[in-house]
Design a protein around this motif. Structure first.
Motif, mmCIF file in Angstrom:
data_model
loop_
_atom_site.group_PDB
_atom_site.id
_atom_site.type_symbol
_atom_site.label_atom_id
_atom_site.label_comp_id
_atom_site.label_asym_id
_atom_site.label_seq_id
_atom_site.Cartn_x
_atom_site.Cartn_y
_atom_site.Cartn_z
ATOM 1 N N ALA A 269 90.048 9.642 9.740
ATOM 2 C CA ALA A 269 89.916 10.244 11.073
ATOM 3 C C ALA A 269 88.563 10.909 11.236
ATOM 4 O O ALA A 269 87.944 10.835 12.307
ATOM 5 C CB ALA A 269 91.041 11.246 11.302
ATOM 6 N N THR A 270 88.067 11.528 10.174
ATOM 7 C CA THR A 270 86.761 12.191 10.270
ATOM 8 C C THR A 270 85.631 11.189 10.474
ATOM 9 O O THR A 270 84.633 11.507 11.115
ATOM 10 C CB THR A 270 86.486 13.047 9.016
ATOM 11 O OG1 THR A 270 86.690 12.237 7.853
ATOM 12 C CG2 THR A 270 87.378 14.273 8.976
ATOM 13 N N TRP B 125 85.917 8.396 12.259
ATOM 14 C CA TRP B 125 85.959 8.081 13.699
ATOM 15 C C TRP B 125 85.350 9.221 14.500
ATOM 16 O O TRP B 125 84.665 8.991 15.506
ATOM 17 C CB TRP B 125 87.389 7.821 14.158
ATOM 18 C CG TRP B 125 87.994 6.551 13.628
ATOM 19 C CD1 TRP B 125 89.154 6.442 12.912
ATOM 20 C CD2 TRP B 125 87.499 5.216 13.773
ATOM 21 N NE1 TRP B 125 89.397 5.120 12.603
ATOM 22 C CE2 TRP B 125 88.398 4.345 13.120
ATOM 23 C CE3 TRP B 125 86.371 4.667 14.385
ATOM 24 C CZ2 TRP B 125 88.214 2.972 13.061
ATOM 25 C CZ3 TRP B 125 86.183 3.285 14.332
ATOM 26 C CH2 TRP B 125 87.105 2.462 13.671
ATOM 27 N N GLN B 126 85.584 10.445 14.067
ATOM 28 C CA GLN B 126 85.025 11.596 14.783
ATOM 29 C C GLN B 126 83.506 11.606 14.711
ATOM 30 O O GLN B 126 82.839 11.940 15.695
ATOM 31 C CB GLN B 126 85.624 12.895 14.242
ATOM 32 C CG GLN B 126 87.098 13.032 14.576
ATOM 33 C CD GLN B 126 87.810 14.097 13.769
ATOM 34 O OE1 GLN B 126 87.221 14.739 12.911
ATOM 35 N NE2 GLN B 126 89.101 14.268 14.039
ATOM 36 N N VAL B 127 82.954 11.242 13.558
ATOM 37 C CA VAL B 127 81.495 11.142 13.427
ATOM 38 C C VAL B 127 80.970 10.080 14.393
ATOM 39 O O VAL B 127 79.990 10.307 15.111
ATOM 40 C CB VAL B 127 81.079 10.813 11.969
ATOM 41 C CG1 VAL B 127 79.618 10.425 11.890
ATOM 42 C CG2 VAL B 127 81.386 11.995 11.054
ATOM 43 N N HIS C 202 81.041 11.312 17.932
ATOM 44 C CA HIS C 202 79.920 12.226 18.165
ATOM 45 C C HIS C 202 78.634 11.433 18.438
ATOM 46 O O HIS C 202 77.869 11.769 19.341
ATOM 47 C CB HIS C 202 79.752 13.148 16.949
ATOM 48 C CG HIS C 202 78.520 13.985 16.989
ATOM 49 N ND1 HIS C 202 78.402 15.085 17.812
ATOM 50 C CD2 HIS C 202 77.345 13.871 16.316
ATOM 51 C CE1 HIS C 202 77.195 15.611 17.639
ATOM 52 N NE2 HIS C 202 76.547 14.896 16.741
ATOM 53 N N PRO D 81 80.336 15.445 8.071
ATOM 54 C CA PRO D 81 81.312 16.370 7.469
ATOM 55 C C PRO D 81 81.590 16.026 6.001
ATOM 56 O O PRO D 81 81.435 14.876 5.569
ATOM 57 C CB PRO D 81 82.577 16.153 8.298
ATOM 58 C CG PRO D 81 82.191 15.350 9.479
ATOM 59 C CD PRO D 81 80.900 14.678 9.167
ATOM 60 N N VAL E 70 83.068 12.578 4.224
ATOM 61 C CA VAL E 70 82.689 11.343 4.913
ATOM 62 C C VAL E 70 81.489 10.754 4.185
ATOM 63 O O VAL E 70 80.464 11.413 4.014
ATOM 64 C CB VAL E 70 82.344 11.598 6.402
ATOM 65 C CG1 VAL E 70 81.819 10.324 7.051
ATOM 66 C CG2 VAL E 70 83.559 12.112 7.147
ATOM 67 N N SER F 223 93.357 11.664 6.448
ATOM 68 C CA SER F 223 92.194 12.334 5.897
ATOM 69 C C SER F 223 92.632 13.109 4.653
ATOM 70 O O SER F 223 93.826 13.273 4.404
ATOM 71 C CB SER F 223 91.594 13.275 6.935
ATOM 72 O OG SER F 223 92.481 14.321 7.202
ATOM 73 N N ALA G 5 93.894 10.535 12.939
ATOM 74 C CA ALA G 5 93.201 10.638 14.225
ATOM 75 C C ALA G 5 94.169 10.547 15.377
ATOM 76 O O ALA G 5 93.827 10.812 16.493
ATOM 77 C CB ALA G 5 92.140 9.555 14.336
#
Length: 185
Positions: free
Chosen positions: A98-99, A101-103, A106, A138, A141, A178, A184
């Motif tokens: 999930a992190t 995908w968050q990167v 962003h 993060p 990742v 994660s 996510a």
């Protein structure tokens, strides 16, 4: 050189897309009216007019319109077709944390993604990952692995990912748990 401002060209293009959508809808309606009239047989025009709450003359106009149309492909309109294609492509992606995908979300939010990305969207997204400062990634990742995942995607997969990220719909993206145990979704 074109002296017409970009905003005006885009506004006119949006108007044309709206007119095309209305034409497609009217064509589709005419086809269905013709099918209904055919199913009712004798008296079908009158019955269809009654059920639709329109005049027989309007039914006749729809029949004339339907006669002039090419045989439908039964494919959905372009927007729905693209949406379905993207869903199929996203379903074939290996999951990312999930992190990760968050990167990528962003990056997409902070990058001008335009038509130049159509040729090689996965590579361009990977280059954006490569350009991140280590402090922007993060803990947990792996930037190199994330860039590699982007490069491994087909053009259509990468465009589907960018579409989901651009609208903030991370739930459409396959995520593994994660390290903290959240996904996510």
């Amino acid at each position: 050189m074109n002296d017409t401002p970009l905003w005006l060209r885009e506004a006119e293009a949006a108007k044309a897309r709206g007119e095309q959508a209305r034409t497609r809808a009217a064509d589709d309606r005419a086809r269905w009216i013709a099918k209904g009239v055919e199913e009712y047989g004798r008296g079908g025009r009158t019955r269809a007019a009654e059920l639709l709450g329109i005049s027989v003359g309007e039914v006749d106009k729809a029949l004339a319109r339907a006669r002039g149309l090419a045989r439908p492909t039964m494919l959905p309109d372009t927007d729905e077709l693209l949406e379905r294609l993207y869903a199929l492509e996203l379903a074939t992606l290996p999951p990312l944390p999930a992190t990760g995908w968050q990167v990528l979300a962003h990056i997409v939010r902070g990058t001008i993604v335009d038509v130049t990305w159509l040729c090689d969207p996965g590579e361009l997204l990977a280059q954006e990952v490569d350009d991140l400062d280590p402090g922007e990634i993060p803990a947990g990742v792996d930037g190199v692995a994330l860039a590699g995942a982007c490069r491994a995607w087909s053009r259509t997969q990468a465009l589907a990912v960018i579409d989901a990220l651009a609208v903030g719909d991370l739930a459409r993206l396959p995520a593994v748990n994660s390290p903290a145990g959240s996904a996510a979704r």
